[in-house]
Design a protein around this motif. Structure first.
Motif, PDB file in Angstrom:
ATOM      1  N   LEU A  38       0.853  -1.182   0.000  1.00  0.00           N
ATOM      2  CA  LEU A  38       0.000   0.000   0.000  1.00  0.00           C
ATOM      3  C   LEU A  38       0.887   1.229   0.000  1.00  0.00           C
ATOM      4  O   LEU A  38       1.811   1.338   0.800  1.00  0.00           O
ATOM      5  N   HIS A  41       0.011   6.572   1.888  1.00  0.00           N
ATOM      6  CA  HIS A  41      -0.818   6.882   3.049  1.00  0.00           C
ATOM      7  C   HIS A  41      -0.021   7.136   4.326  1.00  0.00           C
ATOM      8  O   HIS A  41      -0.535   7.761   5.239  1.00  0.00           O
ATOM      9  N   ARG A  52      -7.172  -0.741   8.164  1.00  0.00           N
ATOM     10  CA  ARG A  52      -8.398  -0.170   7.580  1.00  0.00           C
ATOM     11  C   ARG A  52      -8.122   0.394   6.190  1.00  0.00           C
ATOM     12  O   ARG A  52      -8.902   0.198   5.257  1.00  0.00           O
ATOM     13  N   ALA A  53      -7.008   1.078   6.027  1.00  0.00           N
ATOM     14  CA  ALA A  53      -6.666   1.636   4.721  1.00  0.00           C
ATOM     15  C   ALA A  53      -6.418   0.535   3.700  1.00  0.00           C
ATOM     16  O   ALA A  53      -6.693   0.711   2.506  1.00  0.00           O
ATOM     17  N   GLN A  55      -7.964  -2.248   3.372  1.00  0.00           N
ATOM     18  CA  GLN A  55      -9.168  -2.935   2.902  1.00  0.00           C
ATOM     19  C   GLN A  55      -9.526  -2.521   1.481  1.00  0.00           C
ATOM     20  O   GLN A  55      -9.882  -3.358   0.640  1.00  0.00           O
ATOM     21  N   GLU A  56      -9.429  -1.233   1.185  1.00  0.00           N
ATOM     22  CA  GLU A  56      -9.717  -0.771  -0.179  1.00  0.00           C
ATOM     23  C   GLU A  56      -8.642  -1.254  -1.153  1.00  0.00           C
ATOM     24  O   GLU A  56      -8.942  -1.560  -2.320  1.00  0.00           O
ATOM     25  N   HIS A  57      -7.422  -1.341  -0.675  1.00  0.00           N
ATOM     26  CA  HIS A  57      -6.313  -1.805  -1.517  1.00  0.00           C
ATOM     27  C   HIS A  57      -6.534  -3.235  -1.990  1.00  0.00           C
ATOM     28  O   HIS A  57      -6.034  -3.621  -3.050  1.00  0.00           O
ATOM     29  N   GLN A  59      -9.010  -4.361  -3.328  1.00  0.00           N
ATOM     30  CA  GLN A  59      -9.771  -4.346  -4.573  1.00  0.00           C
ATOM     31  C   GLN A  59      -8.931  -3.959  -5.784  1.00  0.00           C
ATOM     32  O   GLN A  59      -9.418  -4.012  -6.913  1.00  0.00           O
ATOM     33  N   ALA A  60      -7.677  -3.556  -5.562  1.00  0.00           N
ATOM     34  CA  ALA A  60      -6.807  -3.205  -6.678  1.00  0.00           C
ATOM     35  C   ALA A  60      -6.536  -4.442  -7.530  1.00  0.00           C
ATOM     36  O   ALA A  60      -6.303  -5.537  -6.990  1.00  0.00           O
TER      37      ALA A  60
END
Length: 377
Positions: A38, A41, A52-53, A55-57, A59-60
């Motif tokens: 990641l 950030h 938490r940050a 979690q979106e990663h 989906q990459a």
């Protein structure tokens, strides 16, 4: 190791070389070393914010593609990453996987231990109190703790102590948020800390002062995974040389004798009779002998042995492979020619490790038995 050579033992001329015990990586997550990190950030106030940050990663596309690879393959890759850098034993901080029990797994593993993941992430891993209570006092119990710089991280040692899980077998991973009082409290309980400075600096912008814990014999070194940490334990050592107030001999102890003591592995971390025959051979660069290992690149290692057998080495050690009956293939590691035990040369595995590839040539796609020719000069 038996100090008396066996009859018909093979002799290796190691003049102008130094031999170290195989290194111990006290903290890694073997299955995520090929997952893209990641970016953009940091620094985070604590590891929970990083989780938490991330979690979106997930989906990459590149992360999803990496996670679709079989976990067994990813586990083997994490182990190979360690072996290439002279690490022959790893503490894997995640659920056990059947591949870890396979006879040809690239590294040895910490096996007699208990673990929880972290106080602030109870949904993953064994419950803290139950896991601690179920772990015999003679076995280490691992937990991520105080991985941050904020009030949440700074409060965790007191919380752990309050619930009765701070003891002589507690091994606290990271410990960035520990105050000087916390460190003294941990030492008084004979607890230990695994220090992962590269991961700490990358995620949190800060790491702990290792001097007091090191002086007390309660500190080991870990690389963490490449999601946040250094490429490998050798790079972690190189980054700590001449920093943090620790001399080279102290740093070496963090990945050998001190790590073995903390993780309760008496047959590792030394070269005395009875030790496992896991070895790292390097060229003697002169001066402080420890600097011939702490500070070099992985491609500069001359040979790495597991259980007395060469696993990766420079080509002039070809006869050693042949006499040992180890099938090997020519590879390049960061541009330098090497021989790699063919059991580790699965193309799918090599494809995951940047800098490692089969050597170009007519035999590069075959598993070949290295001929006993040329010797050691």
């Amino acid at each position: 190791m038996d100090a008396t050579p066996a009859p018909r033992a093979y002799g290796v001329d190691l003049r102008d070389h130094l031999v170290f015990p195989g290194l111990i990586n006290a903290h890694d997550h073997l299955h995520v070393n090929a997952i893209p990190a990641l970016g953009g950030h940091a620094p985070f106030p604590n590891s929970y914010a990083w989780i938490r940050a991330f979690q979106e990663h997930f989906q990459a596309p590149e992360v999803m593609a990496a996670l679709r690879l079989p976990k067994a393959l990813r586990m083997r890759h994490g182990a190979l990453k360690n072996l290439l850098a002279g690490t022959t034993c790893v503490a894997h901080h995640d659920p056990w996987h059947p591949v870890l029990d396979e006879e040809d797994f690239p590294v040895a593993l910490l096996r007699d231990y208990g673990w929880s993941y972290a106080l602030g992430w109870p949904e993953y891993g064994p419950p803290v109190r139950e896991s601690f209570a179920a772990t015999p006092a003679e076995h280490p119990w691992l937990i991520h703790l105080a991985e941050g710089t904020d009030a949440v991280a700074r409060a965790e040692l007191a919380q752990l102590d309050q619930i009765g899980c701070l003891a002589g077998n507690s091994v606290l991973i990271h410990g960035v948020g520990l105050s000087s009082e916390d460190i003294e409290r941990a030492i008084a309980q004979a607890a230990a800390v695994v220090w992962c400075p590269s991961s700490n600096l990358r995620l949190l912008g800060h790491t702990l002062d290792p001097r007091r814990l090191c002086a007390a014999g309660r500190l080991a070194l870990g690389s963490d995974s490449r999601l946040s940490g250094a490429r490998d334990l050798l790079d972690e050592l190189a980054g700590a040389v001449d920093r943090y107030g620790l001399d080279p001999a102290q740093l070496l102890a963090l990945v050998t004798t001190q790590a073995a003591h903390i993780l309760r592995m008496p047959s590792r971390g030394h070269l005395q009779p009875g030790a496992v025959a896991d070895l790292v051979v390097v060229e003697d660069l002169g001066g402080d002998p420890v600097r011939s290992l702490a500070g070099i690149a992985r491609s500069q290692i001359r040979a790495v042995l597991r259980d007395g057998m060469p696993r990766i080495a420079d080509p002039d050690f070809a006869e050693w492979f042949a006499v040992a009956g180890v099938d090997a293939v020519p590879v390049t590691l960061d541009g330098r020619p090497k021989l790699l035990a063919s059991a580790l040369a699965d193309p799918a595995l090599l494809a995951l490790e940047p800098g490692l590839e089969l050597a170009a040539g007519p035999c590069s796609d075959e598993r070949v038995l290295v001929a006993a020719s040329g010797g050691l000069g």
